[in-house]
Design an enzyme around this catalytic site. Structure first.
Site, PDB file in Angstrom:
ATOM      1  N   ASP A  35      37.854  38.500  49.518  1.00  0.00           N
ATOM      2  CA  ASP A  35      38.100  38.252  48.092  1.00  0.00           C
ATOM      3  C   ASP A  35      38.184  36.758  47.790  1.00  0.00           C
ATOM      4  O   ASP A  35      38.251  36.363  46.629  1.00  0.00           O
ATOM      5  CB  ASP A  35      39.400  38.953  47.672  1.00  0.00           C
ATOM      6  CG  ASP A  35      39.631  38.921  46.170  1.00  0.00           C
ATOM      7  OD1 ASP A  35      38.670  39.126  45.415  1.00  0.00           O
ATOM      8  OD2 ASP A  35      40.774  38.668  45.749  1.00  0.00           O
ATOM      9  N   SER A  71      39.527  39.330  39.955  1.00  0.00           N
ATOM     10  CA  SER A  71      38.761  40.407  40.580  1.00  0.00           C
ATOM     11  C   SER A  71      39.014  41.713  39.843  1.00  0.00           C
ATOM     12  O   SER A  71      40.159  42.036  39.519  1.00  0.00           O
ATOM     13  CB  SER A  71      39.162  40.561  42.048  1.00  0.00           C
ATOM     14  OG  SER A  71      38.970  39.348  42.758  1.00  0.00           O
ATOM     15  N   GLN A 120      31.270  42.642  44.533  1.00  0.00           N
ATOM     16  CA  GLN A 120      32.460  42.533  43.700  1.00  0.00           C
ATOM     17  C   GLN A 120      32.068  42.250  42.255  1.00  0.00           C
ATOM     18  O   GLN A 120      31.122  41.496  42.005  1.00  0.00           O
ATOM     19  CB  GLN A 120      33.361  41.401  44.199  1.00  0.00           C
ATOM     20  CG  GLN A 120      34.652  41.221  43.413  1.00  0.00           C
ATOM     21  CD  GLN A 120      35.463  40.032  43.907  1.00  0.00           C
ATOM     22  OE1 GLN A 120      35.187  38.895  43.544  1.00  0.00           O
ATOM     23  NE2 GLN A 120      36.455  40.299  44.748  1.00  0.00           N
TER      24      GLN A 120
END
Length: 272
Positions: free
Chosen positions: A193, A213, A263
């Site tokens: 991430d 995110s 993502q």
């Protein structure tokens, strides 16, 4: 700051209920990679050791509060001969902040192929941020000082035709980690991430945006160590309507494709 060993060492409250630590941080929201990594540890602890995680799919539902622990509830969705599935919900103050499905596989023999790692400078030829003066470092490098992050300069990135946004980062954990391969997988879930959403901003360096995110998917293809150099080859195929899609391929130093990430993140413009 808390070490990755401390972050991934969860307390078992019940058979399928776990609690993570309150990590030292400068962030005003719980780091998404921390929640994903801890959720994966929770899932791993409920499956037989002959299974190995091969994928996870997570959604960040609410901003996490970094000053309180997150409790993880694991649902045992399926236990099969070759695959098993777990669903994990991360909870703070009675509300779900994260949900994840993780799939595990015993491993089989099948066809084999993989992408070729793009040509990039060696990590040793790029500056180590730990050697800079502390006042020169951005908060990101201070927050993740245990990680050796070395960005490939834009003029050294091999551009792929038709790809609007690319970014490449060498990374590794600075200290030797435990030998357990599962620990390295959970460590990569934490790290994956980090920096990825930044690839969407490469074509827009002067825009001031709010980033967060939204969802995160990760596939593990081959063994690796998170304390050895890995190349995070990142791109953003699309951005619009306040969201950006990003994707990454992770290669080990020998050029093996060890993991892949997709993502979507919030990229809302901030206007005066």
């Amino acid at each position: 700051m808390s070490s990755i060993e401390e972050i991934l060492e969860l307390e078992r409250l019940e058979k399928d209920i776990f609690r993570g630590i309150v990590a030292d941080t400068m962030l005003t929201r719980t780091f998404g990679g921390q929640v994903a990594g801890q959720a994966l540890v929770s899932a791993v602890r409920t499956v037989d050791e002959r299974y190995r995680v091969h994928s996870l799919h997570g959604y960040f539902l609410r901003p996490g509060n970094p000053t309180i622990p997150t409790v993880f509830l694991v649902d045992r969705i399926r236990d099969g001969r070759s695959f098993c599935t777990r669903r994990v919900t991360g909870v703070q103050d009675g509300q779900a902040i994260f949900t994840m499905s993780a799939s595990f596989h015993v491993g089989d023999i099948g066809i084999e192929h993989e992408d070729e790692m793009p040509p990039v400078p060696n990590p040793e030829d790029l500056p180590d941020t730990s050697e800079m003066m502390s006042e020169e470092l951005s908060w990101e490098f201070r927050e993740w000082a245990d990680w050796d992050l070395r960005f490939v300069p834009e003029d050294k990135v091999t551009r792929r035709r038709g790809v609007p946004a690319q970014q490449q980062v060498w990374f590794r954990y600075r200290r030797t980690l435990p030998e357990d391969p599962v620990f390295h997988v959970c460590t990569l879930a934490y790290m994956s991430d980090m920096t990825l959403l930044g690839s969407a901003k490469v074509p827009h360096p002067d825009e001031d945006i709010q980033q967060a995110s939204l969802d995160h998917a990760l596939w593990f293809m081959r063994p690796f160590r998170a304390d050895e150099w890995l190349l995070y080859d990142q791109s953003s195929p699309s951005a619009g309507f306040g969201r950006a899609l990003t994707q990454g391929r992770i290669f080990d130093r020998s050029g093996n494709l060890v993991a892949a990430v997709v993502q979507e993140g919030l990229t809302r413009l901030l206007r005066d």
